[in-house]
Design a protein around this motif. Structure first.
Motif, PDB file in Angstrom:
ATOM      1  N   VAL A 178       0.861  -1.189   0.000  1.00 23.20           N
ATOM      2  CA  VAL A 178       0.000   0.000   0.000  1.00 23.20           C
ATOM      3  C   VAL A 178       0.895   1.237   0.000  1.00 23.20           C
ATOM      4  CG1 VAL A 178      -1.773   1.283   1.234  1.00 23.20           C
ATOM      5  CG2 VAL A 178      -1.827  -1.223   1.224  1.00 23.20           C
ATOM      6  N   LEU A 184      -6.259   0.498   8.203  1.00 25.75           N
ATOM      7  CA  LEU A 184      -5.715  -0.791   7.767  1.00 25.75           C
ATOM      8  C   LEU A 184      -5.914  -1.849   8.846  1.00 25.75           C
ATOM      9  CD1 LEU A 184      -2.331   0.249   6.086  1.00 25.75           C
ATOM     10  CD2 LEU A 184      -4.430  -0.486   4.948  1.00 25.75           C
ATOM     11  N   SER A 213      -8.059  -5.641  -0.870  1.00 28.13           N
ATOM     12  CA  SER A 213      -7.584  -4.409  -1.510  1.00 28.13           C
ATOM     13  C   SER A 213      -8.737  -3.447  -1.752  1.00 28.13           C
ATOM     14  CB  SER A 213      -6.879  -4.749  -2.825  1.00 28.13           C
ATOM     15  OG  SER A 213      -5.762  -5.599  -2.602  1.00 28.13           O
ATOM     16  N   GLY A 239      -9.297   0.270  -0.078  1.00 23.47           N
ATOM     17  CA  GLY A 239      -9.514   1.452  -0.901  1.00 23.47           C
ATOM     18  C   GLY A 239     -10.799   2.170  -0.545  1.00 23.47           C
ATOM     19  N   LEU A 263      -5.159   5.525  -1.964  1.00 20.57           N
ATOM     20  CA  LEU A 263      -4.040   4.601  -1.853  1.00 20.57           C
ATOM     21  C   LEU A 263      -3.820   3.885  -3.164  1.00 20.57           C
ATOM     22  CD1 LEU A 263      -5.007   2.921   1.560  1.00 20.57           C
ATOM     23  CD2 LEU A 263      -3.491   4.885   1.210  1.00 20.57           C
ATOM     24  N   ILE A 318      -2.597   0.277  -4.419  1.00 16.20           N
ATOM     25  CA  ILE A 318      -2.523  -1.034  -3.785  1.00 16.20           C
ATOM     26  C   ILE A 318      -2.128  -2.080  -4.820  1.00 16.20           C
ATOM     27  CG2 ILE A 318      -3.788  -2.766  -2.438  1.00 16.20           C
ATOM     28  CD1 ILE A 318      -5.718  -0.515  -1.625  1.00 16.20           C
ATOM     29  N   MET A 362       1.646  -2.663  -7.297  1.00 17.49           N
ATOM     30  CA  MET A 362       1.243  -1.400  -6.665  1.00 17.49           C
ATOM     31  C   MET A 362       1.568  -0.216  -7.573  1.00 17.49           C
ATOM     32  SD  MET A 362       2.684   0.334  -3.190  1.00 17.49           S
ATOM     33  CE  MET A 362       4.230   0.695  -4.033  1.00 17.49           C
TER      34      MET A 362
END
Length: 406
Positions: free
Chosen positions: A284, A312, A347, A351, A370, A372, A395
Protein backbone atom coordinates in the motif's frame (compact mmCIF):
# COMPACT_ATOMS: atom_id res chain seq x y z
CA UNK A 1 39.97 -33.70 34.72
CA UNK A 2 36.25 -34.49 35.03
CA UNK A 3 34.40 -33.11 38.01
CA UNK A 4 32.62 -35.62 40.27
CA UNK A 5 28.93 -35.97 39.64
CA UNK A 6 26.56 -34.61 42.31
CA UNK A 7 25.27 -38.13 43.03
CA UNK A 8 28.81 -39.38 43.77
CA UNK A 9 29.52 -36.64 46.31
CA UNK A 10 28.62 -37.21 49.99
CA UNK A 11 25.84 -35.15 51.50
CA UNK A 12 26.30 -32.80 54.45
CA UNK A 13 24.24 -35.12 56.62
CA UNK A 14 26.48 -38.06 55.76
CA UNK A 15 29.63 -36.06 56.48
CA UNK A 16 28.32 -34.81 59.83
CA UNK A 17 27.00 -38.25 60.81
CA UNK A 18 30.29 -39.90 59.92
CA UNK A 19 32.30 -37.27 61.76
CA UNK A 20 30.18 -37.57 64.90
CA UNK A 21 30.21 -41.37 64.73
CA UNK A 22 33.99 -41.48 64.36
CA UNK A 23 34.48 -38.93 67.11
CA UNK A 24 32.20 -40.75 69.53
CA UNK A 25 33.65 -44.16 68.64
CA UNK A 26 37.16 -42.85 69.15
CA UNK A 27 36.20 -41.33 72.51
CA UNK A 28 34.44 -44.51 73.67
CA UNK A 29 37.29 -46.74 72.52
CA UNK A 30 39.93 -44.54 74.13
CA UNK A 31 37.95 -44.33 77.37
CA UNK A 32 37.28 -48.07 77.40
CA UNK A 33 40.88 -48.92 76.56
CA UNK A 34 42.21 -46.52 79.19
CA UNK A 35 39.86 -47.82 81.88
CA UNK A 36 40.59 -51.44 80.97
CA UNK A 37 44.38 -50.99 80.98
CA UNK A 38 44.25 -48.99 84.19
CA UNK A 39 41.95 -51.52 85.83
CA UNK A 40 44.08 -54.46 84.71
CA UNK A 41 47.22 -52.74 86.02
CA UNK A 42 45.63 -51.95 89.37
CA UNK A 43 44.08 -55.41 89.73
CA UNK A 44 47.35 -57.09 88.74
CA UNK A 45 49.14 -55.06 91.43
CA UNK A 46 46.62 -56.13 94.04
CA UNK A 47 46.83 -59.72 92.78
CA UNK A 48 50.64 -59.67 93.01
CA UNK A 49 50.49 -58.52 96.61
CA UNK A 50 47.82 -61.12 97.31
CA UNK A 51 50.00 -63.86 95.82
CA UNK A 52 52.88 -62.72 98.03
CA UNK A 53 50.64 -62.96 101.09
CA UNK A 54 49.43 -66.40 99.98
CA UNK A 55 53.01 -67.53 99.47
CA UNK A 56 53.95 -66.29 102.96
CA UNK A 57 50.89 -68.00 104.44
CA UNK A 58 51.81 -71.25 102.71
CA UNK A 59 55.38 -70.90 104.04
CA UNK A 60 54.09 -70.49 107.62
CA UNK A 61 51.66 -73.39 107.14
CA UNK A 62 54.13 -75.95 105.78
CA UNK A 63 57.01 -75.09 108.15
CA UNK A 64 55.92 -77.54 110.89
CA UNK A 65 55.25 -80.29 108.35
CA UNK A 66 58.74 -79.84 106.93
CA UNK A 67 60.30 -80.09 110.42
CA UNK A 68 58.57 -83.42 110.93
CA UNK A 69 59.11 -84.42 107.28
CA UNK A 70 55.38 -84.95 106.80
CA UNK A 71 54.86 -84.36 103.04
CA UNK A 72 51.15 -85.22 103.17
CA UNK A 73 50.56 -82.59 105.81
CA UNK A 74 52.44 -80.09 103.69
CA UNK A 75 50.22 -80.90 100.69
CA UNK A 76 47.06 -80.51 102.77
CA UNK A 77 48.27 -77.20 104.11
CA UNK A 78 49.05 -75.93 100.63
CA UNK A 79 45.61 -77.02 99.31
CA UNK A 80 43.85 -75.44 102.27
CA UNK A 81 45.44 -72.05 101.63
CA UNK A 82 45.46 -72.04 97.80
CA UNK A 83 42.10 -73.61 96.96
CA UNK A 84 40.03 -70.54 97.76
CA UNK A 85 42.40 -67.98 96.22
CA UNK A 86 43.30 -66.88 92.71
CA UNK A 87 46.13 -69.38 92.44
CA UNK A 88 46.81 -71.73 89.55
CA UNK A 89 49.48 -73.88 91.25
CA UNK A 90 51.79 -73.97 94.26
CA UNK A 91 55.11 -75.79 94.40
CA UNK A 92 57.28 -76.49 97.43
CA UNK A 93 61.01 -77.03 96.76
CA UNK A 94 63.81 -77.92 99.16
CA UNK A 95 67.05 -76.00 99.47
CA UNK A 96 68.49 -77.93 96.51
CA UNK A 97 65.53 -77.13 94.26
CA UNK A 98 63.95 -80.59 94.43
CA UNK A 99 60.14 -80.65 94.34
CA UNK A 100 58.73 -81.72 97.70
CA UNK A 101 55.01 -81.13 97.21
CA UNK A 102 52.73 -79.41 94.69
CA UNK A 103 49.12 -78.34 94.26
CA UNK A 104 47.37 -77.55 90.94
CA UNK A 105 43.91 -76.17 90.32
CA UNK A 106 41.76 -78.76 88.52
CA UNK A 107 41.78 -78.52 84.69
CA UNK A 108 38.72 -76.85 83.11
CA UNK A 109 38.97 -78.10 79.52
CA UNK A 110 39.05 -75.43 76.80
CA UNK A 111 38.59 -72.75 79.42
CA UNK A 112 41.57 -74.19 81.24
CA UNK A 113 43.75 -74.02 78.14
CA UNK A 114 42.73 -70.41 77.57
CA UNK A 115 43.29 -69.68 81.24
CA UNK A 116 46.84 -71.11 81.08
CA UNK A 117 47.61 -68.85 78.10
CA UNK A 118 46.32 -65.80 79.98
CA UNK A 119 48.16 -66.91 83.13
CA UNK A 120 51.42 -67.19 81.19
CA UNK A 121 50.82 -63.71 79.79
CA UNK A 122 50.12 -62.01 83.13
CA UNK A 123 52.20 -64.25 85.46
CA UNK A 124 55.27 -65.33 83.45
CA UNK A 125 57.18 -66.08 86.69
CA UNK A 126 55.98 -67.32 90.11
CA UNK A 127 56.08 -65.49 93.40
CA UNK A 128 58.90 -66.98 95.50
CA UNK A 129 58.94 -66.93 99.32
CA UNK A 130 61.52 -68.85 101.42
CA UNK A 131 60.47 -71.13 104.33
CA UNK A 132 62.53 -70.33 107.42
CA UNK A 133 63.22 -72.37 110.49
CA UNK A 134 64.82 -69.81 112.64
CA UNK A 135 67.54 -68.18 110.60
CA UNK A 136 67.88 -71.21 108.32
CA UNK A 137 66.06 -71.45 104.95
CA UNK A 138 64.71 -74.98 104.73
CA UNK A 139 62.57 -74.70 101.58
CA UNK A 140 61.04 -72.33 99.04
CA UNK A 141 57.40 -71.78 98.13
CA UNK A 142 56.58 -70.89 94.49
CA UNK A 143 53.05 -69.60 93.82
CA UNK A 144 51.75 -69.25 90.21
CA UNK A 145 48.90 -66.79 89.78
CA UNK A 146 45.51 -67.52 88.19
CA UNK A 147 44.42 -64.77 85.75
CA UNK A 148 40.79 -65.88 85.78
CA UNK A 149 39.76 -62.79 87.69
CA UNK A 150 41.63 -60.57 85.28
CA UNK A 151 40.07 -62.41 82.35
CA UNK A 152 36.62 -61.93 83.78
CA UNK A 153 37.38 -58.26 84.30
CA UNK A 154 38.61 -57.91 80.72
CA UNK A 155 35.54 -59.71 79.37
CA UNK A 156 33.24 -57.49 81.39
CA UNK A 157 35.16 -54.47 80.10
CA UNK A 158 34.79 -55.65 76.51
CA UNK A 159 31.07 -56.30 77.04
CA UNK A 160 30.68 -52.85 78.56
CA UNK A 161 32.59 -51.29 75.65
CA UNK A 162 30.36 -53.10 73.14
CA UNK A 163 27.25 -51.91 74.98
CA UNK A 164 28.62 -48.37 74.93
CA UNK A 165 29.31 -48.69 71.22
CA UNK A 166 25.72 -49.80 70.66
CA UNK A 167 24.43 -46.84 72.62
CA UNK A 168 26.83 -44.65 70.65
CA UNK A 169 25.41 -45.84 67.34
CA UNK A 170 21.86 -45.19 68.56
CA UNK A 171 22.87 -41.74 69.81
CA UNK A 172 24.58 -41.01 66.49
CA UNK A 173 21.43 -41.94 64.57
CA UNK A 174 19.35 -39.68 66.80
CA UNK A 175 21.87 -36.89 66.32
CA UNK A 176 21.84 -37.44 62.55
CA UNK A 177 18.05 -37.12 62.55
CA UNK A 178 18.32 -33.92 64.56
CA UNK A 179 20.89 -32.59 62.10
CA UNK A 180 18.64 -33.62 59.23
CA UNK A 181 15.71 -31.72 60.74
CA UNK A 182 17.51 -28.61 61.93
CA UNK A 183 20.54 -28.21 59.63
CA UNK A 184 20.79 -30.36 56.54
CA UNK A 185 17.04 -30.32 55.84
CA UNK A 186 16.79 -26.49 55.64
CA UNK A 187 20.07 -26.32 53.68
CA UNK A 188 18.77 -28.94 51.23
CA UNK A 189 15.56 -26.90 50.85
CA UNK A 190 17.64 -23.81 50.11
CA UNK A 191 19.58 -25.78 47.51
CA UNK A 192 16.32 -26.99 45.90
CA UNK A 193 14.96 -23.44 45.73
CA UNK A 194 18.25 -22.15 44.29
CA UNK A 195 18.16 -24.91 41.65
CA UNK A 196 14.54 -24.10 40.75
CA UNK A 197 15.39 -20.41 40.44
CA UNK A 198 18.46 -21.08 38.32
CA UNK A 199 16.97 -23.68 35.96
CA UNK A 200 13.26 -22.84 35.84
CA UNK A 201 13.35 -19.13 36.79
CA UNK A 202 10.89 -19.75 39.64
CA UNK A 203 11.58 -16.47 41.41
CA UNK A 204 8.41 -16.84 43.49
CA UNK A 205 9.87 -19.72 45.51
CA UNK A 206 10.85 -18.96 49.11
CA UNK A 207 12.64 -20.81 51.92
CA UNK A 208 10.75 -21.47 55.21
CA UNK A 209 12.18 -20.43 58.56
CA UNK A 210 14.54 -22.83 60.36
CA UNK A 211 14.96 -23.80 64.01
CA UNK A 212 18.62 -22.72 64.30
CA UNK A 213 19.52 -19.04 64.46
CA UNK A 214 22.37 -19.14 61.95
CA UNK A 215 20.45 -21.29 59.45
CA UNK A 216 17.33 -19.14 59.91
CA UNK A 217 19.33 -15.95 59.31
CA UNK A 218 20.82 -17.50 56.19
CA UNK A 219 17.33 -18.45 54.98
CA UNK A 220 16.01 -14.92 55.60
CA UNK A 221 18.93 -13.36 53.74
CA UNK A 222 18.41 -15.87 50.93
CA UNK A 223 14.72 -14.92 50.69
CA UNK A 224 15.67 -11.23 50.63
CA UNK A 225 18.08 -11.97 47.81
CA UNK A 226 15.30 -13.80 45.96
CA UNK A 227 13.05 -10.73 46.39
CA UNK A 228 15.72 -8.56 44.80
CA UNK A 229 16.26 -11.10 42.02
CA UNK A 230 12.51 -11.26 41.41
CA UNK A 231 12.33 -7.47 41.09
CA UNK A 232 15.40 -7.45 38.87
CA UNK A 233 13.99 -10.25 36.69
CA UNK A 234 10.62 -8.48 36.36
CA UNK A 235 12.39 -5.26 35.42
CA UNK A 236 14.52 -7.07 32.85
CA UNK A 237 11.43 -8.69 31.30
CA UNK A 238 9.66 -5.34 31.09
CA UNK A 239 12.72 -3.71 29.55
CA UNK A 240 13.02 -6.59 27.08
CA UNK A 241 9.39 -6.22 26.09
CA UNK A 242 9.89 -2.49 25.60
CA UNK A 243 13.08 -3.05 23.61
CA UNK A 244 11.41 -5.76 21.54
CA UNK A 245 8.50 -3.45 20.81
CA UNK A 246 10.87 -0.67 19.88
CA UNK A 247 12.82 -3.03 17.65
CA UNK A 248 9.78 -4.49 15.89
CA UNK A 249 7.13 -1.74 16.03
CA UNK A 250 6.77 1.54 14.22
CA UNK A 251 6.75 4.21 16.95
CA UNK A 252 4.29 6.45 15.10
CA UNK A 253 1.56 4.03 14.04
CA UNK A 254 2.17 1.05 16.33
CA UNK A 255 2.24 -1.30 13.35
CA UNK A 256 5.06 -3.77 12.81
CA UNK A 257 8.17 -2.32 11.14
CA UNK A 258 10.18 -3.66 8.22
CA UNK A 259 12.23 -6.04 10.42
CA UNK A 260 9.07 -7.57 11.82
CA UNK A 261 7.56 -7.77 8.33
CA UNK A 262 10.52 -9.77 7.02
CA UNK A 263 10.43 -12.11 10.02
CA UNK A 264 6.67 -12.72 9.75
CA UNK A 265 6.93 -13.16 5.98
CA UNK A 266 9.44 -15.99 6.45
CA UNK A 267 7.27 -17.58 9.15
CA UNK A 268 4.13 -17.39 7.00
CA UNK A 269 5.98 -18.92 4.04
CA UNK A 270 7.07 -21.84 6.24
CA UNK A 271 3.51 -22.26 7.52
CA UNK A 272 2.10 -22.22 3.99
CA UNK A 273 4.68 -24.78 2.83
CA UNK A 274 3.85 -27.05 5.78
CA UNK A 275 0.12 -26.83 5.06
CA UNK A 276 0.52 -26.84 1.25
CA UNK A 277 -1.55 -23.68 1.01
CA UNK A 278 -1.22 -20.08 -0.16
CA UNK A 279 -1.15 -16.58 1.31
CA UNK A 280 -1.11 -13.04 -0.04
CA UNK A 281 1.13 -9.99 0.37
CA UNK A 282 -0.43 -6.54 -0.22
CA UNK A 283 1.64 -3.38 -0.77
CA UNK A 284 0.00 0.00 0.00
CA UNK A 285 1.33 3.44 -0.96
CA UNK A 286 -0.28 6.76 0.03
CA UNK A 287 -0.96 9.01 -2.94
CA UNK A 288 0.13 12.68 -2.83
CA UNK A 289 1.55 12.25 0.68
CA UNK A 290 4.40 14.64 -0.09
CA UNK A 291 1.93 17.35 -1.11
CA UNK A 292 0.14 17.03 2.25
CA UNK A 293 3.46 17.40 4.09
CA UNK A 294 4.45 20.41 2.00
CA UNK A 295 1.06 22.10 2.24
CA UNK A 296 0.00 21.35 5.82
CA UNK A 297 3.23 20.44 7.62
CA UNK A 298 4.73 17.27 9.03
CA UNK A 299 2.23 17.14 11.88
CA UNK A 300 -0.55 16.79 9.33
CA UNK A 301 1.42 14.06 7.55
CA UNK A 302 1.85 12.16 10.84
CA UNK A 303 -1.88 12.39 11.57
CA UNK A 304 -2.61 11.14 8.09
CA UNK A 305 -0.32 8.12 8.54
CA UNK A 306 -1.86 7.34 11.94
CA UNK A 307 -5.39 7.41 10.52
CA UNK A 308 -4.42 5.23 7.54
CA UNK A 309 -2.75 2.72 9.88
CA UNK A 310 -5.89 2.58 12.04
CA UNK A 311 -8.07 1.95 8.97
CA UNK A 312 -5.72 -0.79 7.77
CA UNK A 313 -5.83 -2.42 11.22
CA UNK A 314 -9.67 -2.33 11.16
CA UNK A 315 -9.70 -4.13 7.80
CA UNK A 316 -7.61 -7.06 9.07
CA UNK A 317 -9.12 -10.48 9.65
CA UNK A 318 -7.96 -12.91 12.36
CA UNK A 319 -4.44 -13.98 11.45
CA UNK A 320 -3.77 -11.02 9.12
CA UNK A 321 -0.96 -8.56 9.92
CA UNK A 322 -0.24 -4.95 8.95
CA UNK A 323 3.16 -3.18 8.81
CA UNK A 324 4.61 0.23 8.03
CA UNK A 325 7.70 -0.29 5.92
CA UNK A 326 8.78 3.35 6.04
CA UNK A 327 7.59 6.78 4.86
CA UNK A 328 4.15 6.37 3.35
CA UNK A 329 4.56 2.67 2.44
CA UNK A 330 2.53 -0.03 4.17
CA UNK A 331 2.27 -3.80 3.72
CA UNK A 332 -0.16 -6.50 4.75
CA UNK A 333 0.29 -10.25 5.08
CA UNK A 334 -2.95 -12.17 4.75
CA UNK A 335 -3.07 -15.35 6.80
CA UNK A 336 -2.10 -18.68 5.27
CA UNK A 337 -4.95 -20.02 3.17
CA UNK A 338 -5.80 -16.67 1.54
CA UNK A 339 -6.70 -16.83 -2.15
CA UNK A 340 -6.29 -14.26 -4.90
CA UNK A 341 -9.96 -13.33 -4.74
CA UNK A 342 -9.63 -12.68 -0.99
CA UNK A 343 -6.59 -10.50 -1.66
CA UNK A 344 -8.59 -8.53 -4.22
CA UNK A 345 -11.49 -8.14 -1.78
CA UNK A 346 -9.12 -6.90 0.92
CA UNK A 347 -7.58 -4.41 -1.51
CA UNK A 348 -11.01 -3.12 -2.46
CA UNK A 349 -12.08 -2.85 1.20
CA UNK A 350 -8.97 -0.85 2.03
CA UNK A 351 -9.51 1.45 -0.90
CA UNK A 352 -13.13 2.00 0.15
CA UNK A 353 -12.10 2.86 3.69
CA UNK A 354 -10.21 5.88 2.38
CA UNK A 355 -13.39 7.57 1.11
CA UNK A 356 -13.88 8.98 4.60
CA UNK A 357 -12.13 12.38 4.98
CA UNK A 358 -9.20 12.83 7.39
CA UNK A 359 -9.30 15.73 9.85
CA UNK A 360 -5.89 17.44 10.18
CA UNK A 361 -4.65 19.33 13.28
CA UNK A 362 -5.28 22.64 11.52
CA UNK A 363 -8.98 21.80 11.19
CA UNK A 364 -8.75 21.17 7.45
CA UNK A 365 -10.46 18.00 6.21
CA UNK A 366 -8.82 16.21 3.31
CA UNK A 367 -9.41 13.05 1.37
CA UNK A 368 -6.65 10.62 0.52
CA UNK A 369 -6.31 7.64 -1.78
CA UNK A 370 -4.04 4.60 -1.85
CA UNK A 371 -2.22 2.66 -4.53
CA UNK A 372 -2.52 -1.03 -3.78
CA UNK A 373 -0.79 -4.07 -5.30
CA UNK A 374 -0.80 -7.71 -4.23
CA UNK A 375 1.05 -10.95 -4.89
CA UNK A 376 0.04 -14.53 -4.10
CA UNK A 377 2.38 -17.19 -2.74
CA UNK A 378 3.34 -19.56 -4.30
CA UNK A 379 1.47 -18.82 -7.49
CA UNK A 380 3.34 -15.60 -8.27
CA UNK A 381 6.70 -16.68 -6.80
CA UNK A 382 8.22 -18.95 -4.19
CA UNK A 383 11.16 -16.61 -3.61
CA UNK A 384 10.45 -13.93 -0.98
CA UNK A 385 12.34 -11.17 -2.82
CA UNK A 386 10.65 -11.97 -6.11
CA UNK A 387 7.27 -12.13 -4.35
CA UNK A 388 7.79 -8.64 -2.88
CA UNK A 389 8.93 -7.27 -6.22
CA UNK A 390 5.76 -8.69 -7.77
CA UNK A 391 3.56 -6.96 -5.19
CA UNK A 392 5.56 -3.73 -5.52
CA UNK A 393 5.25 -3.81 -9.30
CA UNK A 394 1.51 -4.39 -9.02
CA UNK A 395 1.24 -1.40 -6.67
CA UNK A 396 3.10 0.91 -9.02
CA UNK A 397 1.08 -0.40 -11.93
CA UNK A 398 -2.09 0.51 -10.01
CA UNK A 399 -0.60 3.95 -9.24
CA UNK A 400 0.15 4.49 -12.92
CA UNK A 401 -3.30 3.35 -14.04
CA UNK A 402 -5.15 5.54 -11.63
CA UNK A 403 -2.65 8.38 -11.84
CA UNK A 404 -2.80 8.48 -8.04
CA UNK A 405 -6.46 9.37 -7.84
CA UNK A 406 -7.87 6.08 -6.51
Amino acid sequence: MAEPSPTAMPTLRQLLARAHLRLILFAVLMAGLTLTVTGVTVIRGYAARNLTLIAQTVAYTVEPALLFEDVDAARRGIATVAASESVRSVELHDRDGRLIAAWNRPDRGMAGNLSRIVDALFWPSPVRVPVHHGPVVVAEVQVFGDAGGLGRYILSGVATALACLGLTIVATQLLARRLQRDVTGPLAHIAQVAHAVRTDRQFDRRVPVAGIHEVDQFARDFNALLDELDEWHTGILNENRILERQATRDPLTGLGNRAMFERELAATMAQADAGDTSFAVIYVDVNRFKQVNDSHGHDAGDVMLIVIAARLRMALRPGDMAFRLGGDEFALILAAGATRSEADQMSAQIGTSMTQPIMLPSGVSIRSSLSIGSALYPQDSVDPRALLRHADAAMYAAKARSDGRN
